[in-house]
Write a protein that holds these residues in place. Sequence first.
Motif, PDB file in Angstrom:
ATOM      1  N   HIS A 117       0.830  -1.200   0.000  1.00 37.17           N
ATOM      2  CA  HIS A 117       0.000   0.000   0.000  1.00 37.17           C
ATOM      3  C   HIS A 117       0.868   1.256   0.000  1.00 37.17           C
ATOM      4  N   GLU A 118       1.951   1.204   0.762  1.00 41.87           N
ATOM      5  CA  GLU A 118       2.881   2.341   0.802  1.00 41.87           C
ATOM      6  C   GLU A 118       3.520   2.566  -0.551  1.00 41.87           C
ATOM      7  N   ALA A 119       3.911   1.479  -1.208  1.00 43.78           N
ATOM      8  CA  ALA A 119       4.529   1.598  -2.532  1.00 43.78           C
ATOM      9  C   ALA A 119       3.546   2.172  -3.552  1.00 43.78           C
ATOM     10  N   LEU A 120       2.307   1.722  -3.496  1.00 41.98           N
ATOM     11  CA  LEU A 120       1.306   2.182  -4.447  1.00 41.98           C
ATOM     12  C   LEU A 120       0.940   3.650  -4.254  1.00 41.98           C
ATOM     13  N   ARG A 121       1.159   4.159  -3.047  1.00 41.21           N
ATOM     14  CA  ARG A 121       0.864   5.576  -2.764  1.00 41.21           C
ATOM     15  C   ARG A 121       1.951   6.516  -3.284  1.00 41.21           C
ATOM     16  N   GLN A 122       3.116   5.968  -3.587  1.00 41.76           N
ATOM     17  CA  GLN A 122       4.230   6.809  -4.035  1.00 41.76           C
ATOM     18  C   GLN A 122       3.916   7.500  -5.355  1.00 41.76           C
TER      19      GLN A 122
END
Length: 230
Positions: free
Chosen positions: A225-230
Motif C-alpha cells: 500500500h505504501e509503494a502504491l501511494r508513491q
Amino acid sequence: MKFLSFLSGSVLLLLCLCQVSLAQDWPDLGRYRAANEKVGAPAPNENRVVFMGNSITDHWIQTDPEFFKKNPYLDRGISGQTTPQMLIRFRPDVIQLDPKAVLILAGTNDIAGNTGPSTLKMIEDNLASMAQLAKANNIKVVLCSVLPASQYPWRKSVKNVAEKIKKLNQWIEKYAHENNEIYLNYYPHLVNDKGGMLSKYSKDGVHPNLAGYRVMEPMAVKAIHEALRQ
C-alpha cells in the motif's frame, strides 16, 4: 539380465533427458508460462502485485492460498532459485504481467550456493538489476529483507550464514532508501538470539510455517500500500 540392462539403460536415458531439460531451461522459464498466458491483462483499477522469489515465496501460496485469493497478488516463486535465475525470468514473470508493484524476496539461496559460489556483491547487483528493470517499466518496487537463518539443512558446509544475511540486509535497506523504494523488513520479527529463525515460525530454520507467514502477511500488505501511494 537383459531386462535389468534395459531398465538401467532406460533410467540412465531419463536422467540424461532431465539434465538436458534443466540445461535448456536453467531459469525455469517454463514453470509459469501457461499461467502467465492465462492470467491476462489486469482488470481496470486492479492493483496487481507480483511476488517474486524462491521457495519461501513458492511455499507461501501453498501454505496460505487464501492470502493470494483475497488479494490481487500473483505468486511467482520457484523453489531453489537464486537471483541470477530470477533476473532472467523477471521479464516474463513480472514485467509482462503488467503489475502495479513487485515484491522481491531473494538472496538466501545465493548465500547457500545453490547455483555455485556467489559473493554478496553478485547478489546485490542482481537485486539492483531487478529493481531497475521494474522501475523502467513503471512498476513500484518493494525490496524485502532476507529471512533469518543460521544454517541451511541442505548445505550445512556453508559457514557464517547469519552474518552474511545481516550484511546483505544492510545493503538492501540502504539501496532501497537511496532509490526511493520500499524496504520491507521481516527480519527482526522472525529472528532468534542466534540469528536463525524462531522455531515457532519454522520447522527447518529457513522456511516459514503458517504462523510465520501470518506474521509476514500484514507487513507485506502495508508495504505494498505504501509503494502504491508513491
